[in-house]
Write a protein that holds these residues in place. Structure first.
Motif, PDB file in Angstrom:
ATOM      1  N   ILE A  90       0.910  -1.877   0.280  1.00 17.10           N
ATOM      2  CA  ILE A  90      -0.047   0.086  -0.136  1.00 17.10           C
ATOM      3  C   ILE A  90       0.755   1.279  -0.139  1.00 17.10           C
ATOM      4  CG2 ILE A  90      -1.944   1.604   1.451  1.00 17.10           C
ATOM      5  CD1 ILE A  90      -3.281  -0.959   0.265  1.00 17.10           C
ATOM      6  N   VAL A  99      -4.547   3.321   5.227  1.00 19.47           N
ATOM      7  CA  VAL A  99      -4.525   1.784   5.073  1.00 19.47           C
ATOM      8  C   VAL A  99      -6.155   1.943   5.528  1.00 19.47           C
ATOM      9  CG1 VAL A  99      -4.049  -0.802   5.425  1.00 19.47           C
ATOM     10  CG2 VAL A  99      -2.567   0.328   5.401  1.00 19.47           C
ATOM     11  N   ASN A 147      -8.388  -2.911   3.811  1.00 20.12           N
ATOM     12  CA  ASN A 147      -7.615  -3.215   3.270  1.00 20.12           C
ATOM     13  C   ASN A 147      -7.276  -4.254   5.198  1.00 20.12           C
ATOM     14  OD1 ASN A 147      -6.540  -0.114   2.992  1.00 20.12           O
ATOM     15  ND2 ASN A 147      -7.247  -1.339   1.186  1.00 20.12           N
ATOM     16  N   SER A 161      -9.030  -7.466   2.237  1.00 15.82           N
ATOM     17  CA  SER A 161      -7.943  -7.631   0.786  1.00 15.82           C
ATOM     18  C   SER A 161      -7.147  -6.481   0.898  1.00 15.82           C
ATOM     19  CB  SER A 161      -9.277  -7.266  -0.406  1.00 15.82           C
ATOM     20  OG  SER A 161      -8.907  -7.029  -1.930  1.00 15.82           O
ATOM     21  N   PRO A 162      -6.352  -6.862   1.034  1.00 19.05           N
ATOM     22  CA  PRO A 162      -4.774  -5.357   1.233  1.00 19.05           C
ATOM     23  C   PRO A 162      -4.850  -4.625   0.032  1.00 19.05           C
ATOM     24  CG  PRO A 162      -3.646  -7.341   2.526  1.00 19.05           C
ATOM     25  CD  PRO A 162      -5.029  -7.765   1.855  1.00 19.05           C
ATOM     26  N   GLU A 163      -4.909  -5.346  -1.192  1.00 19.97           N
ATOM     27  CA  GLU A 163      -4.557  -4.964  -2.092  1.00 19.97           C
ATOM     28  C   GLU A 163      -5.529  -4.127  -2.805  1.00 19.97           C
ATOM     29  OE1 GLU A 163      -2.249  -8.439  -4.824  1.00 19.97           O
ATOM     30  OE2 GLU A 163      -1.081  -8.595  -3.331  1.00 19.97           O
ATOM     31  N   GLU A 164      -6.668  -4.855  -2.636  1.00 19.75           N
ATOM     32  CA  GLU A 164      -7.597  -3.552  -2.929  1.00 19.75           C
ATOM     33  C   GLU A 164      -7.354  -1.966  -2.941  1.00 19.75           C
ATOM     34  OE1 GLU A 164     -12.082  -3.179  -1.729  1.00 19.75           O
ATOM     35  OE2 GLU A 164     -11.746  -6.205  -2.509  1.00 19.75           O
TER      36      GLU A 164
END
Length: 167
Positions: free
Chosen positions: A151, A156, A160, A164-167
């Motif tokens: 991120i 954050v 996230n 979903s960390p990448e969303e």
């Protein structure tokens, strides 16, 4: 209400719920400054929500859409009188329940009053009876203190951190 995150954003989270969430995030990732996702494989193998998934499969056709390479949650598409998406966090007892639209949009179902059918009430009841906090858009967009390397902008969100960390 409590101020949260390093950016001082106001959140719709009550104090105790926010404190529990931040504790769950700390316990899962171990180090908020250099978070590790090693908990994901252990949670995936233990299948802690097996009974809930079975109960959901009894009220709708259920398809597993989990992707542990990107997410920190179990994801399921439910088909009944429409399409729905349920995410169950591997960080703690947090869920999202979405009513999908054919044109690509979705509505979060966050309380019994948001339910527009018996099916939606059944799913919501199954989630809350097992202790899940079904999150609202405001709760999902609250900023948390977590610094994953993927991120870039430093903001954050709860979404996230626990789904979903990448969303």
């Amino acid at each position: 209400m409590k101020e949260s995150g390093s950016m001082g954003a106001r959140t719709p989270w009550p104090w105790r719920a926010w404190d529990e969430l931040t504790r769950d995030i700390q316990n899962a990732y171990e180090d908020i400054g250099a978070p590790r996702r090693s908990f994901v494989s252990a949670v995936e193998q233990s299948q802690p929500y097996r009974d809930l998934v079975h109960a959901l499969s009894e009220v709708a056709e259920l398809n597993d859409d989990t992707d542990v390479n990107c997410d920190v949650c179990f994801s399921y598409v439910l088909e009944s009188d429409g399409l729905y998406f349920v995410r169950l966090s591997m960080v703690g007892l947090y869920a999202t329940f979405e009513r999908l639209h054919g044109h690509g949009g979705a509505d979060l179902v966050t309380s019994r009053k948001d339910c527009s059918s018996d099916f939606e009430r059944d799913v919501f009841r199954l989630l809350t009876a097992r202790g899940f906090h079904v999150l609202s858009e405001g709760e999902l967009n609250s900023v948390v203190d977590l610094a994953p390397p993927d991120i870039d902008n430093g903001a954050v969100t709860v979404r996230n951190a626990i789904f979903s960390p990448e969303e």
